[in-house]
Write a protein that holds these residues in place. Structure first.
Motif, PDB file in Angstrom:
ATOM      1  N   PHE A 139     -30.212  33.215 -24.662  1.00 57.81           N
ATOM      2  CA  PHE A 139     -29.667  32.130 -25.476  1.00 57.81           C
ATOM      3  C   PHE A 139     -30.747  31.095 -25.779  1.00 57.81           C
ATOM      4  O   PHE A 139     -30.891  30.638 -26.924  1.00 57.81           O
ATOM      5  N   ILE A 140     -31.525  30.740 -24.770  1.00 58.96           N
ATOM      6  CA  ILE A 140     -32.635  29.791 -24.974  1.00 58.96           C
ATOM      7  C   ILE A 140     -33.641  30.363 -25.962  1.00 58.96           C
ATOM      8  O   ILE A 140     -34.177  29.657 -26.826  1.00 58.96           O
ATOM      9  N   ARG A 141     -33.889  31.649 -25.848  1.00 57.96           N
ATOM     10  CA  ARG A 141     -34.826  32.317 -26.759  1.00 57.96           C
ATOM     11  C   ARG A 141     -34.311  32.250 -28.198  1.00 57.96           C
ATOM     12  O   ARG A 141     -35.059  31.944 -29.124  1.00 57.96           O
ATOM     13  N   PHE A 142     -33.024  32.519 -28.399  1.00 57.89           N
ATOM     14  CA  PHE A 142     -32.421  32.457 -29.725  1.00 57.89           C
ATOM     15  C   PHE A 142     -32.522  31.057 -30.304  1.00 57.89           C
ATOM     16  O   PHE A 142     -32.771  30.872 -31.499  1.00 57.89           O
ATOM     17  N   ARG A 143     -32.292  30.078 -29.475  1.00 62.54           N
ATOM     18  CA  ARG A 143     -32.260  28.691 -29.935  1.00 62.54           C
ATOM     19  C   ARG A 143     -33.611  28.238 -30.475  1.00 62.54           C
ATOM     20  O   ARG A 143     -33.697  27.269 -31.232  1.00 62.54           O
ATOM     21  N   GLU A 144     -34.668  28.945 -30.095  1.00 58.79           N
ATOM     22  CA  GLU A 144     -36.013  28.598 -30.558  1.00 58.79           C
ATOM     23  C   GLU A 144     -36.444  29.413 -31.773  1.00 58.79           C
ATOM     24  O   GLU A 144     -37.567  29.249 -32.258  1.00 58.79           O
ATOM     25  N   PHE A 145     -35.580  30.308 -32.261  1.00 62.13           N
ATOM     26  CA  PHE A 145     -35.920  31.068 -33.457  1.00 62.13           C
ATOM     27  C   PHE A 145     -36.064  30.120 -34.661  1.00 62.13           C
ATOM     28  O   PHE A 145     -35.405  29.077 -34.713  1.00 62.13           O
ATOM     29  N   PRO A 146     -36.923  30.489 -35.651  1.00 61.62           N
ATOM     30  CA  PRO A 146     -37.055  29.672 -36.864  1.00 61.62           C
ATOM     31  C   PRO A 146     -35.698  29.425 -37.512  1.00 61.62           C
ATOM     32  O   PRO A 146     -34.823  30.294 -37.484  1.00 61.62           O
ATOM     33  N   LEU A 147     -35.541  28.257 -38.105  1.00 67.59           N
ATOM     34  CA  LEU A 147     -34.320  27.763 -38.737  1.00 67.59           C
ATOM     35  C   LEU A 147     -33.269  27.355 -37.692  1.00 67.59           C
ATOM     36  O   LEU A 147     -32.751  26.239 -37.732  1.00 67.59           O
ATOM     37  N   LEU A 148     -32.992  28.256 -36.715  1.00 66.41           N
ATOM     38  CA  LEU A 148     -32.017  27.906 -35.686  1.00 66.41           C
ATOM     39  C   LEU A 148     -32.494  26.739 -34.840  1.00 66.41           C
ATOM     40  O   LEU A 148     -31.685  25.953 -34.331  1.00 66.41           O
ATOM     41  N   ASN A 149     -33.829  26.606 -34.716  1.00 62.67           N
ATOM     42  CA  ASN A 149     -34.355  25.517 -33.894  1.00 62.67           C
ATOM     43  C   ASN A 149     -34.211  24.145 -34.555  1.00 62.67           C
ATOM     44  O   ASN A 149     -34.520  23.123 -33.935  1.00 62.67           O
ATOM     45  N   LEU A 150     -33.704  24.119 -35.784  1.00 60.08           N
ATOM     46  CA  LEU A 150     -33.446  22.837 -36.446  1.00 60.08           C
ATOM     47  C   LEU A 150     -32.091  22.251 -36.053  1.00 60.08           C
ATOM     48  O   LEU A 150     -31.761  21.133 -36.435  1.00 60.08           O
ATOM     49  N   GLY A 151     -31.301  23.031 -35.302  1.00 60.33           N
ATOM     50  CA  GLY A 151     -30.031  22.521 -34.808  1.00 60.33           C
ATOM     51  C   GLY A 151     -28.853  22.892 -35.678  1.00 60.33           C
ATOM     52  O   GLY A 151     -28.958  23.658 -36.645  1.00 60.33           O
ATOM     53  N   ALA A 152     -27.687  22.310 -35.350  1.00 58.42           N
ATOM     54  CA  ALA A 152     -26.437  22.662 -36.029  1.00 58.42           C
ATOM     55  C   ALA A 152     -26.389  22.131 -37.455  1.00 58.42           C
ATOM     56  O   ALA A 152     -25.899  22.814 -38.354  1.00 58.42           O
ATOM     57  N   ILE A 153     -26.883  20.933 -37.683  1.00 61.67           N
ATOM     58  CA  ILE A 153     -26.741  20.304 -38.995  1.00 61.67           C
ATOM     59  C   ILE A 153     -27.768  20.831 -39.983  1.00 61.67           C
ATOM     60  O   ILE A 153     -27.425  21.293 -41.073  1.00 61.67           O
ATOM     61  N   ARG A 154     -29.035  20.823 -39.609  1.00 65.07           N
ATOM     62  CA  ARG A 154     -30.101  21.221 -40.539  1.00 65.07           C
ATOM     63  C   ARG A 154     -30.351  22.724 -40.544  1.00 65.07           C
ATOM     64  O   ARG A 154     -30.782  23.285 -41.547  1.00 65.07           O
TER      65      ARG A 154
END
Length: 669
Positions: A139-154
């Motif tokens: 899950f931590i790895r996924f959260r750092e993927f490009p685009l996803l690392n911009l968070g829920a809003i962006r």
């Protein structure tokens, strides 16, 4: 002409007035909605599009007495993306590197992901599932993927969390460790320690996160933080000793397999404190394999048979109506009461013997004759003495499912009393107890008359801080006098030590044990359907005992054997010798070939006891990769997973000692 003009003006005034009134009504309604009913409408709108979701708290862990992990909650994550919410600039800048990362993780082509995400964006689909049941590290790895690392809003990052309960020891003591399951209607099923102490200690407090509905039944977090953070549950430390648990489990398993029995249980208890050191409950499935089907030790009440003879003699001795030196006539092995026959344990009986000898050879007619002579004229006195020793009381265990004992009483309407109740009670029929209730009495005899409550918990902790300690609870400080206790202790020793004793085949020159065999009939319809319950209850060492133990095995194969001394006694001996001498045991009945994998029916559990210590590498080959990773991460090691699916290879062999932060490589299909 004037009349016509007047009519026209009147109509004009009427229309104008009506329009004015309508306008006033519209203004009034708007004001009412805005200032009077506005809050209600706004709340309704928010309920339809914005909602608080519960974030489950991490359930506390369950540990053994030495800190070995028995049950733990592993978080699992479903990760998705809202491809609509991000700007065109961000979406176009990061869509390719995101899809490359997804390909590296899942093996699915980057072009396939890109096509799926672009189509969702074009059709205003605000939720695309990317991965399911991720471990925390993934899950931590996924959260750092490009685009996803911009968070829920962006970046449109969407995830949901759930927890999965794991038992690192597999199905060993699984029913006693237990679980708590809550269905969609809020109905809870609670089993074992986990279920008993879930609400008060283990469950924790759920958090809350605000989410907005984005269509297709999907919800997206409004912010990157929780409105209320979940609070983890406390950890509970049980009294279970994993070494003794391992010994008890495999001793019982081997005997069940050999005798092809339906089910059985074993409990080992600390004499002084009442701490349950081991509890195993194994039942057979349709394929002949044994697993923790039900908690028989706590929840299954049955007629105890000859193990109740100790309670019967305790009553007679304490009331001074019987003495161990009294002589009784076993009447050639048959006694008759109102046309009902009591048959002795040996054809033809034992002649005239002492009460002590009758107990040692488990003579049914001898014990029944002694009790009948003592209490025939006043059976209520016998029942009252049993009551005074707390034999009619349940143990009030925190584990759900304990039935109350059954003791017939002539003074109670529908109290199961009959003309033969006293005589049948004398040798263990017509009464009913759970194995743990029977063991509690035997433990009291080993403890010089002090009856202590069986205890499953040592303490509740928050990290290293003790929140709630659990102390010894005394049910009865003196169930009978010291002379009575000493005589009963001697009787139990003689059952094993004397050559004519039913438990003598368990005797060892270098180790002492004391106990009573029990063989009870069940299913009385026809001789062909007759089955048996074989049991052995006692304590060890015989002098200054440390542990008490009971073994109960239901419906052994009659063609192999069914007496308590043959079926349950060897399990007792194996446990006692393993605990105190750790020497190989040569059984007179049979040799055992333990199969560590027979209790495992799915890949969710270990195939051996390698993980009985936290520092030993478990055997995870054959487990789902995500489960194996999560389980190993709980052992404070680093995991590198190559592939996905089922684990095919592990870089560290089972039973190898692990070091903190050591890296383990798993190869998966």
């Amino acid at each position: 002409m004037a009349t016509t003009e007047t009519n026209i003006l009147n109509r004009l005034y009427f229309v104008s007035g009506s329009l004015f009134v309508f306008a006033l009504a519209v203004v009034f309604k708007l004001c009412s909605i805005q200032f009077i009913q506005g809050d209600g409408y706004r709340e309704l709108a928010e309920k339809r599009t914005v909602k608080d979701f519960e974030i489950p708290a991490n359930r506390g862990n369950v540990y053994s007495a030495d800190g070995s992990l028995l049950a733990t909650s592993i978080p699992k994550y479903d990760v998705g993306i809202d491809p609509v919410t991000s700007s065109n600039k961000n979406f176009e800048a990061y869509i390719r590197p995101l899809c490359d990362s997804l390909q590296a993780f899942t093996g699915e082509s980057a072009s396939s992901f890109q096509s799926k995400l672009r189509k969702a964006r074009e059709t205003d689909n605000q939720y695309v599932l990317l991965a399911r049941d991720l471990s925390y590290s993934d899950f931590i790895r996924f959260r750092e993927f490009p685009l996803l690392n911009l968070g829920a809003i962006r970046g449109g990052f969407v995830f949901s969390q759930k927890t999965k309960r794991e038992h690192p020891m597999g199905r060993i003591a699984e029913r006693s460790i237990g679980y708590e399951k809550i269905d969609e209607n809020g109905y809870a099923t609670r089993v074992g320690i986990d279920g008993a102490f879930g609400i008060k200690y283990l469950r924790g407090e759920n958090g809350k996160r605000l989410k907005q509905k984005i269509g297709n039944g999907q919800w997206k977090p409004i912010a990157d933080f929780n409105q209320i953070e979940p609070k983890d549950g406390y950890d509970v430390y049980t009294t279970i000793d994993v070494n003794i648990q391992d010994i008890a489990h495999h001793a019982l398993l081997g005997q069940l397999e050999y005798y092809k029995a339906d089910h059985g249980c074993v409990v080992v208890m600390d004499v002084k404190t009442g701490e349950i050191k081991a509890i195993s409950n194994l039942g057979r499935n349709k394929n002949g394999f044994y697993y923790e089907r039900l908690n028989y030790a706590v929840g299954e009440s049955h007629e105890p048979g000859s193990t109740f003879k100790l309670m019967a003699l305790a009553s007679g001795l304490e009331d001074k109506l019987i003495d161990t030196s009294d002589v009784v006539d076993t009447e050639k092995g048959i006694l008759s009461f109102y046309g009902n026959k009591v048959r002795d344990s040996r054809n033809g009986g034992y002649g005239k013997i002492t009460v002590a000898e009758a107990f040692e050879v488990s003579s049914n007619t001898g014990i029944v004759k002694a009790i009948d002579n003592a209490y025939r004229k006043n059976p209520s006195k016998f029942v009252d003495r049993l009551y005074s020793m707390n034999l009619n009381d349940s143990l009030a265990l925190p584990i759900i499912g304990e039935p109350s004992p059954i003791i017939p009483d002539p003074r109670i309407k529908n109290g199961r009393w009959s003309g033969i109740a006293l005589q049948w009670m004398a040798y263990g029929y017509g009464v009913s107890f759970t194995p743990l209730q029977t063991l509690t009495f035997y433990n009291a005899i080993a403890n010089d008359g002090v009856m202590v409550k069986p205890r499953f918990l040592k303490e509740v902790r928050k990290f290293d801080k003790v929140i709630v300690p659990f102390e010894k609870e005394i049910i009865n400080p003196k169930i009978c006098s010291e002379p009575t206790v000493k005589k009963l202790q001697a009787l139990l020793k003689n059952v094993v030590e004397k050559k004519h004793g039913t438990g003598h085949r368990l005797y060892s020159d270098n180790f002492s044990m004391a106990g009573k065999t029990g063989t009870c009939q069940k299913d009385y319809a026809t001789k062909d359907k007759l089955n048996y319950i074989s049991s052995f209850a006692g304590f060890f060492p015989a002098d200054n005992p440390k542990y008490s133990c009971i073994v109960v095995i239901h419906e052994p194969d009659k063609s192999v054997g069914y007496y308590g001394a043959d079926v349950s006694g060897p399990v007792f001996k194996r446990i006692a010798q393993k605990i105190y001498t750790d020497t190989p045991i040569i059984e007179e009945v049979q040799s055992l070939d333990f199969k560590n994998d027979v209790v495992n029916e799915d890949f969710g559990h270990y195939n051996d006891m390698a993980n009985k210590y936290k520092q030993l590498m478990p055997y995870v080959v054959g487990m789902p990769a995500m489960d194996a990773v999560a389980l190993l991460e709980n052992l404070q090691v680093n995991v590198k997973l190559n592939g996905s699916g089922v684990v095919r290879k592990q870089s560290i062999d089972k039973h190898q000692k692990l070091k903190p932060n050591q890296t383990i490589v798993l190869e998966a299909s």
